[in-house]
Motif scaffolding. Structure first.
Motif, PDB file in Angstrom:
ATOM      1  N   GLU A 281       5.927   4.094  -8.731  1.00  0.00           N
ATOM      2  CA  GLU A 281       6.819   5.163  -8.263  1.00  0.00           C
ATOM      3  C   GLU A 281       8.264   4.709  -8.146  1.00  0.00           C
ATOM      4  O   GLU A 281       9.122   5.452  -7.679  1.00  0.00           O
TER       5      GLU A 281
ATOM      6  N   SER B  59       0.854  -1.191   0.000  1.00  0.00           N
ATOM      7  CA  SER B  59       0.000   0.000   0.000  1.00  0.00           C
ATOM      8  C   SER B  59       0.886   1.236   0.000  1.00  0.00           C
ATOM      9  O   SER B  59       1.999   1.232   0.547  1.00  0.00           O
ATOM     10  N   LYS B  60       0.389   2.308  -0.611  1.00  0.00           N
ATOM     11  CA  LYS B  60       1.171   3.539  -0.732  1.00  0.00           C
ATOM     12  C   LYS B  60       1.496   4.127   0.632  1.00  0.00           C
ATOM     13  O   LYS B  60       2.540   4.772   0.811  1.00  0.00           O
ATOM     14  N   GLU B  61       0.614   3.894   1.579  1.00  0.00           N
ATOM     15  CA  GLU B  61       0.845   4.408   2.930  1.00  0.00           C
ATOM     16  C   GLU B  61       2.156   3.883   3.515  1.00  0.00           C
ATOM     17  O   GLU B  61       2.804   4.558   4.328  1.00  0.00           O
ATOM     18  N   GLN B  62       2.571   2.676   3.109  1.00  0.00           N
ATOM     19  CA  GLN B  62       3.786   2.074   3.651  1.00  0.00           C
ATOM     20  C   GLN B  62       5.044   2.816   3.223  1.00  0.00           C
ATOM     21  O   GLN B  62       6.041   2.804   3.921  1.00  0.00           O
ATOM     22  N   TYR B  63       5.011   3.456   2.054  1.00  0.00           N
ATOM     23  CA  TYR B  63       6.238   4.058   1.532  1.00  0.00           C
ATOM     24  C   TYR B  63       6.121   5.555   1.267  1.00  0.00           C
ATOM     25  O   TYR B  63       6.946   6.127   0.545  1.00  0.00           O
ATOM     26  N   HIS B  64       5.134   6.199   1.864  1.00  0.00           N
ATOM     27  CA  HIS B  64       4.953   7.620   1.551  1.00  0.00           C
ATOM     28  C   HIS B  64       6.155   8.459   1.966  1.00  0.00           C
ATOM     29  O   HIS B  64       6.438   9.495   1.347  1.00  0.00           O
ATOM     30  N   HIS B  65       6.904   8.045   3.017  1.00  0.00           N
ATOM     31  CA  HIS B  65       8.116   8.776   3.382  1.00  0.00           C
ATOM     32  C   HIS B  65       9.199   8.609   2.312  1.00  0.00           C
ATOM     33  O   HIS B  65       9.969   9.539   2.053  1.00  0.00           O
TER      34      HIS B  65
ATOM     35  N   ASP C 139       8.778  11.074  -0.448  1.00  0.00           N
ATOM     36  CA  ASP C 139       8.686  12.472  -0.037  1.00  0.00           C
ATOM     37  C   ASP C 139       9.892  13.228  -0.603  1.00  0.00           C
ATOM     38  O   ASP C 139      11.038  12.987  -0.212  1.00  0.00           O
TER      39      ASP C 139
END
Length: 583
Positions: free
Chosen positions: A566, A527-533, A536
């Protein structure tokens, strides 16, 4: 065969405490007595050897081979428990089917190289394979070398004088390869250890000393065996070795039981970290009691004397468990003395309250004082008013030094991008099973709460699984950081914190001025939430300015290898750890 004990070892749990019993039969009557763990292990090995010999004798009689008196003659008397010849062969053969630990080759190289002025010291916590390694070396010897080999088991009644006499007799008979187990049990070992290197090793004997008393060996290396010994520690067991040697391929199994090499059915280490009682026993006997003998006999008694004070008052286990339970395993006075509050429980309250699918405040309604009382009892943790020893900074320093010596702890840097001069560390424990057992104690204490135990079974299962999954996630992060650091000594491995958020791991190559950044997740989903940092822009720009080009952005998780749009690489964490071990 007749000189070996018959019967068996059984275990009973009475009022939460485990007791071991040796049971046997004489003249039709059954007898039983309690035994301590060390004696139980020895008795079990001797009972197995007796059964092996009974089968051998049965085979010989069935094949009509004449059994002469020479075959059953007792071994010539020695001062210590000495195994040679057929007795040694049987002793070594019991591990013939076991796979070898990686450090096996290090011991083998010492045995057969040309060094004749040093002794080899194999030391580490209980259940990390020391005696098995020795047996494997002996079992795999050519007959010409095996015939010159001897295994000596030391007990607390033996002295260096006893060993000296036995070694002189064995040397005169041509024995060259000498393995001495639990040598630190001798009261005079630390003060007289030079006997092994200066007298017998220089005369051509290859001597391997082994035992669980890490401090005893370290003290002797500092004094009597200075520059005349090779030290090899067995305590750290990486995932790849756990996988290769024991055949356990799951990272979750490593999280639950990692840290020892014991065999117990399908779940090899379940006997040690599988229950609260067995884990307590391991902390007490393998870690806390490790210091007792060496400190008592060390001539310079000021070293670790504050630590010994805690042990004498039965409060060292309290201190160790407090540090293990702390989220960052900090060695601070505050962690060691404040009124206990469970970090795992506090995080669990927040996480189930904020769960996106099934939020609940059930953990806010439990009887917290009663819950903490039950958990503290399970972990043998004491609040300040119940401690008889006032813990001071000298205690804190000695505890840290002691656990580092046992190879139980490793420091991981935490770098703050907002304050680069403030380098702090968090401590990782090298035995994940020890850490996970505390989470299971938390669940058991929670199950005793009147409110929680009366919610539906489905909700109880969902919440407890969530708690354990969160704990596994933190342990997994520690495993990855620890093993990456040990596998890459030439690189900087650290956590990188920003004003908001962090990278779980950065691997910085200062020689080539580049880095890799990681997130570590105990999940099989993407999920994108896992790698949003990791995506960044500002965080990545700051990182590249300070640590060079980012070569890859990786999420380590339990699913299959993949790549996002990404450019984020998803890598299976088990495969990652297995590849690390090849370095």
């Amino acid at each position: 065969m007749e000189s070996l004990p018959a019967g068996g070892i059984t275990a009973k749990t009475i009022k939460g405490k485990k007791y071991l019993y040796y049971q046997w039969t004489e003249n039709g009557r059954q007898f039983s007595r309690t035994v301590k763990e060390k004696e139980a292990e020895l008795l079990k090995a001797q009972i197995e050897e007796r059964k092996f010999l009974q089968e051998k004798l049965k085979e010989m009689r069935n094949s009509k081979i004449p059994v002469s008196s020479a075959m059953i003659k007792k071994v010539n008397a020695y001062n210590c428990d000495v195994r040679i010849g057929e007795s040694l062969k049987i002793f070594a053969a019991s591990v013939s089917s076991y796979k070898k630990r990686y450090i096996y080759e290090v011991i083998k190289n010492f045995i057969y190289n040309e060094t004749h002025d040093k002794v080899f010291i194999l030391y580490g916590l209980r259940r990390t394979g020391k005696t098995t390694l020795v047996r494997q070396i002996i079992y795999n010897m050519l007959e010409s070398n095996f015939s010159k080999s001897v295994f000596i088991q030391i007990n607390s009644n033996n002295t260096l004088s006893d060993v000296n006499k036995d070694l002189k007799v064995l040397e005169a008979k041509g024995y060259k390869y000498v393995f001495i187990d639990e040598v630190t049990l001798m009261d005079d070992f630390i003060d007289g250890a030079a006997l092994f290197s200066d007298v017998f090793a220089t005369s051509g004997m290859k001597i391997v000393l082994s035992g669980t008393d890490s401090l005893g060996f370290i003290f002797s290396e500092d004094e009597q065996l200075y520059d005349r010994c090779i030290l090899l520690h067995t305590t750290f067991i990486p995932f790849r070795e756990f996988y290769d040697v024991l055949g356990i391929q799951s990272i979750d199994e490593y999280i639950k039981y990692g840290g020892t090499m014991s065999r117990s059915g399908e779940n090899y280490n379940n006997l040690i970290f599988g229950t609260k009682q067995s884990t307590d026993e391991y902390v007490n006997t393998a870690i806390a009691r490790n210091i007792q003998h060496s400190l008592k006999n060390y001539q310079y008694e000021d070293h670790f004397r504050n630590l010994y004070e805690l042990y004498e008052k039965h409060e060292l286990t309290n201190v160790i468990n407090r540090i293990v339970e702390d989220m960052n395993h900090r060695f601070t006075i505050d962690v060691l003395t404040r009124d206990f509050k469970s970090h795992d429980f506090g995080l669990a309250q927040r996480n189930v309250r904020n769960d996106r699918n099934n939020p609940t405040d059930i953990l806010d309604t439990v009887n917290k004082p009663k819950f903490l009382k039950n958990l503290m009892k399970a972990l043998e943790i004491l609040n300040k008013q119940n401690q008889t020893v006032e813990i001071k900074d000298v205690h804190r320093k000695e505890i840290k030094e002691y656990l580092d010596m046992l190879d139980l702890t490793c420091d991981i840097p935490v770098v703050s991008m907002t304050d680069l001069n403030n380098r702090v560390f968090f401590t990782v424990f090298t035995q994940p099973g020890l850490r996970y057992s505390q989470a299971e104690s938390l669940i058991k204490s929670l199950m005793m709460d009147d409110i929680f135990k009366n919610i539906s079974a489905i909700d109880r299962k969902r919440i407890t699984d969530k708690i354990l999954d969160d704990v596994k996630g933190r342990i997994l992060e520690e495993i990855v950081l620890l093993e990456t650091k040990k596998a890459n000594p030439e690189k900087d491995i650290f956590k990188l914190k920003f004003a908001v958020g962090e990278f779980d791991m950065v691997v910085y190559d200062s020689e080539n001025v580049n880095c890799k950044i990681y997130e570590i997740k105990h999940s099989k989903e993407i999920s994108k939430e896992q790698y949003h940092h990791l995506v960044d822009t500002r965080k990545c720009e700051q990182t590249e300015f300070r640590y060079g080009k980012i070569l890859s952005k990786v999420v380590l998780y339990r699913g299959k290898n993949s790549e996002t749009e990404e450019g984020i690489l998803y890598r299976n964490v088990e495969e990652y750890l297995l590849e690390l071990g090849k370095h």
